[in-house]
Write a protein that holds these residues in place. Structure first.
Motif, PDB file in Angstrom:
ATOM      1  N   PHE A  13       0.838  -1.205   0.000  1.00 48.05           N
ATOM      2  CA  PHE A  13       0.000   0.000   0.000  1.00 48.05           C
ATOM      3  C   PHE A  13       0.871   1.252   0.000  1.00 48.05           C
ATOM      4  O   PHE A  13       0.718   2.147  -0.839  1.00 48.05           O
ATOM      5  N   LEU A  14       1.789   1.332   0.960  1.00 46.17           N
ATOM      6  CA  LEU A  14       2.590   2.538   1.107  1.00 46.17           C
ATOM      7  C   LEU A  14       3.560   2.708  -0.063  1.00 46.17           C
ATOM      8  O   LEU A  14       3.740   3.823  -0.567  1.00 46.17           O
ATOM      9  N   GLY A  15       4.168   1.612  -0.501  1.00 44.27           N
ATOM     10  CA  GLY A  15       5.091   1.715  -1.625  1.00 44.27           C
ATOM     11  C   GLY A  15       4.403   2.193  -2.890  1.00 44.27           C
ATOM     12  O   GLY A  15       4.924   3.054  -3.614  1.00 44.27           O
ATOM     13  N   THR A  16       3.222   1.644  -3.178  1.00 40.64           N
ATOM     14  CA  THR A  16       2.484   2.076  -4.365  1.00 40.64           C
ATOM     15  C   THR A  16       2.028   3.518  -4.220  1.00 40.64           C
ATOM     16  O   THR A  16       2.068   4.295  -5.178  1.00 40.64           O
ATOM     17  N   ALA A  17       1.599   3.892  -3.011  1.00 38.45           N
ATOM     18  CA  ALA A  17       1.176   5.272  -2.775  1.00 38.45           C
ATOM     19  C   ALA A  17       2.316   6.247  -3.037  1.00 38.45           C
ATOM     20  O   ALA A  17       2.133   7.282  -3.711  1.00 38.45           O
ATOM     21  N   LEU A  18       3.501   5.940  -2.520  1.00 40.23           N
ATOM     22  CA  LEU A  18       4.634   6.840  -2.715  1.00 40.23           C
ATOM     23  C   LEU A  18       5.087   6.867  -4.171  1.00 40.23           C
ATOM     24  O   LEU A  18       5.505   7.914  -4.684  1.00 40.23           O
ATOM     25  N   LEU A  19       4.986   5.726  -4.858  1.00 39.33           N
ATOM     26  CA  LEU A  19       5.326   5.695  -6.279  1.00 39.33           C
ATOM     27  C   LEU A  19       4.396   6.605  -7.074  1.00 39.33           C
ATOM     28  O   LEU A  19       4.847   7.415  -7.901  1.00 39.33           O
ATOM     29  N   VAL A  20       3.098   6.507  -6.831  1.00 34.30           N
ATOM     30  CA  VAL A  20       2.148   7.321  -7.578  1.00 34.30           C
ATOM     31  C   VAL A  20       2.260   8.788  -7.172  1.00 34.30           C
ATOM     32  O   VAL A  20       2.077   9.681  -8.007  1.00 34.30           O
ATOM     33  N   THR A  21       2.571   9.044  -5.923  1.00 34.78           N
ATOM     34  CA  THR A  21       2.829  10.428  -5.519  1.00 34.78           C
ATOM     35  C   THR A  21       3.973  11.008  -6.343  1.00 34.78           C
ATOM     36  O   THR A  21       3.915  12.167  -6.794  1.00 34.78           O
ATOM     37  N   ALA A  22       5.024  10.213  -6.550  1.00 40.46           N
ATOM     38  CA  ALA A  22       6.155  10.673  -7.362  1.00 40.46           C
ATOM     39  C   ALA A  22       5.738  10.889  -8.815  1.00 40.46           C
ATOM     40  O   ALA A  22       6.126  11.882  -9.443  1.00 40.46           O
ATOM     41  N   VAL A  23       4.957   9.964  -9.362  1.00 42.50           N
ATOM     42  CA  VAL A  23       4.525  10.071 -10.764  1.00 42.50           C
ATOM     43  C   VAL A  23       3.659  11.322 -10.962  1.00 42.50           C
ATOM     44  O   VAL A  23       3.915  12.150 -11.845  1.00 42.50           O
ATOM     45  N   VAL A  24       2.625  11.443 -10.142  1.00 41.15           N
ATOM     46  CA  VAL A  24       1.680  12.555 -10.307  1.00 41.15           C
ATOM     47  C   VAL A  24       2.303  13.874  -9.863  1.00 41.15           C
ATOM     48  O   VAL A  24       2.179  14.899 -10.541  1.00 41.15           O
ATOM     49  N   GLY A  65       8.537  -7.785  -1.353  1.00 45.78           N
ATOM     50  CA  GLY A  65       8.950  -8.040  -2.721  1.00 45.78           C
ATOM     51  C   GLY A  65       8.842  -6.818  -3.593  1.00 45.78           C
ATOM     52  O   GLY A  65       9.293  -6.821  -4.732  1.00 45.78           O
ATOM     53  N   ALA A  66       8.206  -5.753  -3.067  1.00 49.58           N
ATOM     54  CA  ALA A  66       8.084  -4.478  -3.791  1.00 49.58           C
ATOM     55  C   ALA A  66       7.478  -4.660  -5.180  1.00 49.58           C
ATOM     56  O   ALA A  66       8.038  -4.228  -6.180  1.00 49.58           O
ATOM     57  N   HIS A  67       6.315  -5.293  -5.222  1.00 51.21           N
ATOM     58  CA  HIS A  67       5.627  -5.446  -6.502  1.00 51.21           C
ATOM     59  C   HIS A  67       5.066  -4.109  -6.983  1.00 51.21           C
ATOM     60  O   HIS A  67       5.288  -3.713  -8.124  1.00 51.21           O
ATOM     61  N   PHE A  68       4.238  -3.484  -6.162  1.00 46.91           N
ATOM     62  CA  PHE A  68       3.578  -2.206  -6.467  1.00 46.91           C
ATOM     63  C   PHE A  68       2.753  -2.293  -7.746  1.00 46.91           C
ATOM     64  O   PHE A  68       2.451  -1.265  -8.358  1.00 46.91           O
TER      65      PHE A  68
END
Length: 237
Positions: A13-24, A65-68
């Motif tokens: 949850f947190l890894g995907t959230a931070l990834l999308v925060t970076a993208v957007v 495993g950092a799928h995201f």
């Protein structure tokens, strides 16, 4: 022993959230810093995304495993379904739920950081055979890369390799390489540079699923069995 499932879901949850925060967030910043120059905006957005992805894999890889990415989780289940390693089907489903909810949360955070409404419906239409083919190709390459590394015992290279691949795919694919159903859904909630209109989401997700199947088939062709010492893409022992 692998991390407990709740910890792994929290990491996804947190890894995907931070990834999308970076993208957007980098997309919003790029549009403001370089108005009228789409090429420079894409460069700024892609560099921020690839660097953030590499860092987040380093942080959360040992936990989940950092799928995201639901297609990575689905491939982890499918490719290891006959062994003790990898995700079970229910775990893959829970990973996907954590990833999608994290992606939406990341978009909300990025919108709020830039004083925008927390949720806005994107008007960025992204549709057509060329873009769908681009998404299929981007997802195919991502699945092949990730599992080529893990099944050959080179998983430690994933942070640099996956970040580099996504950065390159931003520029080489017609769709700018979403290659991730969770990220695609999350980006529908921002009417900014990185957004995608909700009506364009199903076509992208379907193309990503086709890329998943093709990528998994290629993994089975080139890496039919994990080498000695290779581990599934879950958490480190």
């Amino acid at each position: 022993m692998s991390a407990a499932l709740p910890r792994r879901l929290a990491a996804e949850f947190l890894g995907t959230a931070l990834l999308v925060t970076a993208v957007v967030g980098s997309g919003i910043a790029a549009a403001r810093l370089s108005p009228g120059d789409a090429g420079l905006q894409l460069l700024e957005n892609s560099v921020a995304t690839m660097l953030a992805l590499g860092v987040l894999i380093l942080i959360f890889g040992p936990v989940s495993g950092a799928h995201f990415n639901p297609v990575v989780s689905a491939a982890s289940w499918w490719l290891h379904r006959r062994g003790a390693d990898g995700l079970t089907a229910p775990e893959a489903g829970l990973y996907a739920l954590a990833q999608v909810s994290g992606a939406v949360a990341g978009t909300v955070l990025a919108n709020l950081m830039y004083a925008l409404a927390p949720i806005t419906r994107s008007t960025q239409v992204r549709t057509g055979a060329g873009l769908w083919l681009g998404e299929t190709a981007a997802t195919f390459g991502l699945i092949l890369l990730v599992f080529a590394l893990t099944r050959s015992g080179r998983g430690s290279l994933a942070p640099a390799a996956v970040g580099a691949y996504i950065g390159a795919a931003y520029w080489s694919t017609s769709s700018t390489s979403f290659a991730n159903p969770a990220v695609t859904i999350g980006r529908a909630f921002t009417d900014t540079f990185a957004g995608i209109a909700p009506g364009s989401v199903p076509g992208f997700v379907l193309a990503q699923l086709v890329g998943l199947v093709a990528g998994a088939a290629a993994v089975m062709l080139f890496y039919p069995k994990p080498t000695a010492g290779a581990t599934a893409l879950t958490a480190s022992p």
